[in-house]
Design a protein around this motif. Structure first.
Motif, short mmCIF file in Angstrom:
data_model
loop_
_atom_site.label_atom_id
_atom_site.label_comp_id
_atom_site.label_asym_id
_atom_site.label_seq_id
_atom_site.Cartn_x
_atom_site.Cartn_y
_atom_site.Cartn_z
N THR A 192 0.81 -1.22 0.00
CA THR A 192 0.00 0.00 0.00
C THR A 192 0.85 1.27 0.00
O THR A 192 2.06 1.23 0.23
CB THR A 192 -0.91 0.06 1.25
N TYR A 193 0.17 2.39 -0.18
CA TYR A 193 0.87 3.69 -0.14
C TYR A 193 1.45 3.96 1.25
O TYR A 193 2.37 4.75 1.41
CB TYR A 193 -0.08 4.83 -0.56
N GLU A 194 0.88 3.27 2.28
CA GLU A 194 1.43 3.46 3.64
C GLU A 194 2.74 2.69 3.81
O GLU A 194 3.43 2.86 4.81
CB GLU A 194 0.45 2.90 4.68
N CYS A 195 3.01 1.75 2.88
CA CYS A 195 4.22 0.94 2.89
C CYS A 195 4.16 -0.27 3.81
O CYS A 195 5.17 -0.72 4.35
CB CYS A 195 5.47 1.76 3.18
N GLY A 196 2.95 -0.81 4.01
CA GLY A 196 2.78 -2.13 4.59
C GLY A 196 1.98 -2.94 3.58
O GLY A 196 1.77 -2.51 2.44
N PHE A 197 1.48 -4.12 4.00
CA PHE A 197 0.63 -4.92 3.11
C PHE A 197 -0.79 -4.96 3.65
O PHE A 197 -1.00 -5.08 4.87
CB PHE A 197 1.15 -6.36 3.00
N GLY A 198 -1.77 -4.89 2.74
CA GLY A 198 -3.17 -5.05 3.11
C GLY A 198 -3.59 -6.51 2.93
O GLY A 198 -2.83 -7.31 2.38
N GLN A 199 -4.81 -6.83 3.34
CA GLN A 199 -5.30 -8.21 3.17
C GLN A 199 -5.49 -8.55 1.69
O GLN A 199 -5.40 -9.72 1.31
CB GLN A 199 -6.64 -8.40 3.91
N SER A 200 -5.75 -7.55 0.87
CA SER A 200 -5.93 -7.71 -0.58
C SER A 200 -5.55 -6.37 -1.21
O SER A 200 -5.46 -5.36 -0.50
CB SER A 200 -7.40 -7.98 -0.92
N PRO A 201 -5.36 -6.32 -2.53
CA PRO A 201 -5.06 -5.04 -3.18
C PRO A 201 -6.13 -3.99 -2.88
O PRO A 201 -7.31 -4.30 -2.87
CB PRO A 201 -5.06 -5.41 -4.67
N GLY A 202 -5.68 -2.77 -2.58
CA GLY A 202 -6.62 -1.67 -2.33
C GLY A 202 -7.03 -1.52 -0.89
O GLY A 202 -7.71 -0.56 -0.54
N LEU A 203 -6.65 -2.45 -0.02
CA LEU A 203 -7.03 -2.35 1.39
C LEU A 203 -5.90 -1.74 2.22
O LEU A 203 -4.73 -1.77 1.80
CB LEU A 203 -7.42 -3.72 1.94
N GLU A 204 -6.23 -1.25 3.41
CA GLU A 204 -5.22 -0.55 4.22
C GLU A 204 -4.17 -1.53 4.77
O GLU A 204 -4.43 -2.72 4.93
CB GLU A 204 -5.89 0.18 5.39
N SER A 205 -2.99 -0.99 5.08
CA SER A 205 -1.92 -1.80 5.67
C SER A 205 -2.34 -2.32 7.02
O SER A 205 -3.00 -1.62 7.79
CB SER A 205 -0.66 -0.95 5.85
N HIS A 206 -1.93 -3.54 7.30
CA HIS A 206 -2.33 -4.19 8.54
C HIS A 206 -1.19 -5.10 9.01
O HIS A 206 -0.53 -5.74 8.19
CB HIS A 206 -3.60 -5.01 8.26
N GLY A 207 -0.97 -5.14 10.33
CA GLY A 207 0.14 -5.93 10.87
C GLY A 207 0.04 -7.40 10.53
O GLY A 207 1.04 -8.05 10.20
N GLY A 208 -1.18 -7.96 10.60
CA GLY A 208 -1.36 -9.39 10.33
C GLY A 208 -1.09 -9.72 8.88
O GLY A 208 -0.38 -10.69 8.56
N SER A 209 -1.63 -8.92 7.97
CA SER A 209 -1.43 -9.23 6.54
C SER A 209 0.01 -8.93 6.13
O SER A 209 0.56 -9.61 5.24
CB SER A 209 -2.42 -8.47 5.65
N THR A 210 0.65 -7.96 6.78
CA THR A 210 2.06 -7.69 6.47
C THR A 210 2.91 -8.89 6.85
O THR A 210 3.79 -9.32 6.09
CB THR A 210 2.53 -6.42 7.21
N TYR A 211 2.63 -9.47 8.04
CA TYR A 211 3.36 -10.69 8.41
C TYR A 211 3.10 -11.80 7.40
O TYR A 211 4.05 -12.44 6.91
CB TYR A 211 2.93 -11.17 9.81
N CYS A 212 1.82 -12.05 7.07
CA CYS A 212 1.48 -13.16 6.15
C CYS A 212 2.17 -12.99 4.80
O CYS A 212 2.68 -13.95 4.23
CB CYS A 212 -0.03 -13.23 5.96
N ALA A 213 2.20 -11.76 4.29
CA ALA A 213 2.82 -11.50 2.98
C ALA A 213 4.33 -11.78 3.04
O ALA A 213 4.88 -12.48 2.17
CB ALA A 213 2.57 -10.05 2.58
N LEU A 214 4.99 -11.27 4.07
CA LEU A 214 6.45 -11.43 4.16
C LEU A 214 6.82 -12.89 4.45
O LEU A 214 7.81 -13.41 3.90
CB LEU A 214 7.03 -10.51 5.23
N ALA A 215 6.02 -13.57 5.28
CA ALA A 215 6.33 -14.98 5.58
C ALA A 215 6.10 -15.84 4.34
O ALA A 215 6.90 -16.74 4.04
CB ALA A 215 5.48 -15.47 6.74
N ALA A 216 5.03 -15.55 3.57
CA ALA A 216 4.77 -16.33 2.35
C ALA A 216 5.92 -16.14 1.36
O ALA A 216 6.41 -17.10 0.76
CB ALA A 216 3.44 -15.90 1.73
N LEU A 217 6.37 -14.88 1.17
CA LEU A 217 7.49 -14.63 0.25
C LEU A 217 8.74 -15.37 0.73
O LEU A 217 9.48 -15.96 -0.07
CB LEU A 217 7.78 -13.12 0.15
#
Ligand code: ZN
Length: 351
Positions: A192-217
């Motif tokens: 996201t523009y906030e520089c975290g990851f959202g649960q899906s494209p277009g959603l706000e950054s969130h700590g849980g989804s940021t972890y899931c995205a980085l762990a999956a990568l």
């Protein structure tokens, strides 16, 4: 910082929370009755928490029964009872609460992740897991945008199930059924523009989804898909979530579980050394119930299995907290359990 408080010894800390987690495997208060359909998640929090506390001996007499119970939740669809003709029903159900062998009795990606992780922690060899069917079934969980749904008849696709699909593939050591490039693009599109990851494209950054995205990568070996600029702005976004503990989003209160979600994310991108671990440890310890054991979401509130586990795994990211085993930040289980997994992988490769 010393992890223990109130003159309790290391043994006292481990015994207090070990007893709480053991009780979660035996009986739960009525306030948690709605979680009956996903009882496997509670079992995972309890088993993995007992492992991090080095207290698995507390459930040694029940270990065989727990392993059998987990296997009883595996859905083995045969030609005779297959409904709908697809293989996406394979996997683990959360409990038998919704009845078994009906058309809605489907494997759930999150439950399969919890089942496989729990079996590993208990030292099982995963020989009775129908690996091929579970892997083939993953195909039907992946959508055209790269994301995953937890069960084949639901439309709830988001980053949590991307994480679960990658852990299942990693644990079963088979990436043949899923489209990794599509996963990478789903994750990149959710930055996201906030520089975290959202649960899906277009959603706000969130700590849980940021972890899931980085762990999956990380599990896919694709962390290098993020640019240096993205990684440094991600570090900044994650670090700015620390107040005393960590909050999941800006302007929210600190909550125990984010000590793992954001602490784990920072570990994966080499930013954990910048965390104020003293403040974070102090926040987590303030959420302890010194009578019943267990950790709560906030100080002075009631403990629950999820926050107890994630509080402990948040503490276990900090190697100074030597009353806990080290946690693997990508798989969210102890390094001891990961070592067992690596041994299983080498046995499977030899056969
Ligand atoms: Zn929480």
């Amino acid at each position: 910082m010393e992890v223990l408080r109130n003159d309790r010894t290391r043994d006292g800390f481990n015994r207090l929370h070990g007893k709480y987690l053991k009780r979660c495997l035996e009986v739960l208060p009525h306030s948690l009755a709605t979680l009956d359909v996903s009882r496997l998640t509670i079992a995972f929090f309890a088993i993995s928490g007992l492992d991090l506390l080095d207290c698995l001996h507390l459930i040694e007499p029940q270990k065989r029964d727990i392993i059998e119970w987990i296997y009883s939740l595996q859905i083995l669809v045969t030609k005779n009872n297959e409904s709908g003709g697809h293989c996406g029903r394979h996997g683990f159900r959360g409990s038998a609460a919704n009845g078994m062998d009906n058309p809605y009795d489907c494997g759930n990606l999150a439950m399969t992740y919890c089942a496989l992780s729990s079996l590993l922690i208990l030292g099982d060899d995963l020989k009775r897991v129908d690996k091929k069917k579970i892997i083939d079934g993953l195909k039907e969980h992946q959508l055209s945008d790269g994301s995953f749904v937890p069960v084949v008849y639901e439309k709830e696709n988001d980053m949590r199930f991307v994480y679960c699909a990658t852990t299942v593939s990693y644990i079963l050591n088979d990436w043949s059924a899923i489209d990794r490039q599509k996963i990478v693009s789903f994750i990149r599109n959710s930055f996201t523009y906030e520089c975290g990851f959202g649960q899906s494209p277009g959603l706000e950054s969130h700590g849980g989804s940021t972890y899931c995205a980085l762990a999956a990568l990380t599990l896919m070996g694709e962390l290098s898909q993020l640019s240096d600029k993205q990684l440094s702005s991600l570090k900044r976004w994650c670090l700015f979530r620390q107040t005393n503990g960590f909050q999941g989003r800006p302007n929210k209160d600190a909550d125990t579980c984010y000590s793992f979600w954001l602490g784990g994310a920072l570990k994966l991108i080499n930013g954990y050394h910048l965390v104020n671990t003293e403040l974070n440890t102090s926040f987590i310890l303030d959420t302890q119930d010194m009578i019943t054991g267990g950790l709560a979401k906030y100080p002075d509130s009631i403990p629950d299995p999820m926050h107890t586990y994630l509080g402990l795994s948040g503490l276990a990211l900090n190697s100074i907290n030597n009353c806990l085993l080290t946690v693997n930040p990508a798989l969210n289980i102890s390094e001891r359990a990961v070592k067992h997994l690596i041994q299983l992988h080498s046995q499977w490769n030899d056969n």
